[in-house]
Design a protein around this motif. Structure first.
Motif, PDB file in Angstrom:
ATOM      1  N   SER A   1      11.907   0.625  -4.673  1.00  0.00           N
ATOM      2  CA  SER A   1      12.419  -0.594  -5.305  1.00  0.00           C
ATOM      3  C   SER A   1      13.565  -1.252  -4.530  1.00  0.00           C
ATOM      4  CB  SER A   1      12.868  -0.291  -6.735  1.00  0.00           C
ATOM      5  OG  SER A   1      13.914   0.672  -6.739  1.00  0.00           O
ATOM      6  N   ASP A   2      14.172  -0.546  -3.594  1.00  0.00           N
ATOM      7  CA  ASP A   2      15.248  -1.133  -2.791  1.00  0.00           C
ATOM      8  C   ASP A   2      14.728  -2.079  -1.713  1.00  0.00           C
ATOM      9  OD1 ASP A   2      17.160   0.266  -4.198  1.00  0.00           O
ATOM     10  OD2 ASP A   2      17.309   1.883  -2.724  1.00  0.00           O
TER      11      ASP A   2
ATOM     12  N   SER B   1       0.850  -1.192   0.000  1.00  0.00           N
ATOM     13  CA  SER B   1       0.000   0.000   0.000  1.00  0.00           C
ATOM     14  C   SER B   1       0.885   1.241   0.000  1.00  0.00           C
ATOM     15  CB  SER B   1      -0.907   0.001   1.225  1.00  0.00           C
ATOM     16  OG  SER B   1      -1.716   1.152   1.236  1.00  0.00           O
ATOM     17  N   PRO B   2       0.870   1.992  -1.090  1.00  0.00           N
ATOM     18  CA  PRO B   2       0.136   1.789  -2.337  1.00  0.00           C
ATOM     19  C   PRO B   2       0.784   0.690  -3.186  1.00  0.00           C
ATOM     20  CG  PRO B   2       1.454   3.774  -2.512  1.00  0.00           C
ATOM     21  CD  PRO B   2       1.620   3.262  -1.107  1.00  0.00           C
ATOM     22  N   GLN B   3       0.020   0.206  -4.147  1.00  0.00           N
ATOM     23  CA  GLN B   3       0.479  -0.866  -5.019  1.00  0.00           C
ATOM     24  C   GLN B   3       1.816  -0.509  -5.661  1.00  0.00           C
ATOM     25  OE1 GLN B   3      -2.369  -2.004  -7.988  1.00  0.00           O
ATOM     26  NE2 GLN B   3      -0.964  -3.372  -9.011  1.00  0.00           N
ATOM     27  N   GLY B   4       2.739  -1.481  -5.671  1.00  0.00           N
ATOM     28  CA  GLY B   4       4.045  -1.288  -6.289  1.00  0.00           C
ATOM     29  C   GLY B   4       5.059  -0.564  -5.436  1.00  0.00           C
TER      30      GLY B   4
END
Length: 65
Positions: free
Chosen positions: A41-42, A20-23
């Motif tokens: 992304s880490d 949450s949130p998606q991605g």
């Protein structure tokens, strides 16, 4: 000590857990591991999920060993 069935049952209880949130990689397992909310992304959480399940079952030594 936790059994394989205990660990699988705990893991299954989290089916449907979403970021949450998606991605964002902001998910409860990362919060437990890092001690705070993280995102980006880490912070992929695939291995952290497995660690957290073993931790919640009181079987951290099985994960690390």
């Amino acid at each position: 000590m936790a059994t394989a069935n205990d660990i699988l049952t705990k893991a299954k209880s989290f089916i449907g857990t979403k970021e949450s949130p998606q991605g964002s990689n902001n998910v409860i397992f990362n919060t437990h591991f890092y001690g705070r909310e993280v995102s980006g992304s880490d912070y992929a959480w695939c291995c952290v999920f497995v660690w957290d399940i073993f931790r919640m079952c009181g079987a951290s030594s099985l994960f690390y060993d």
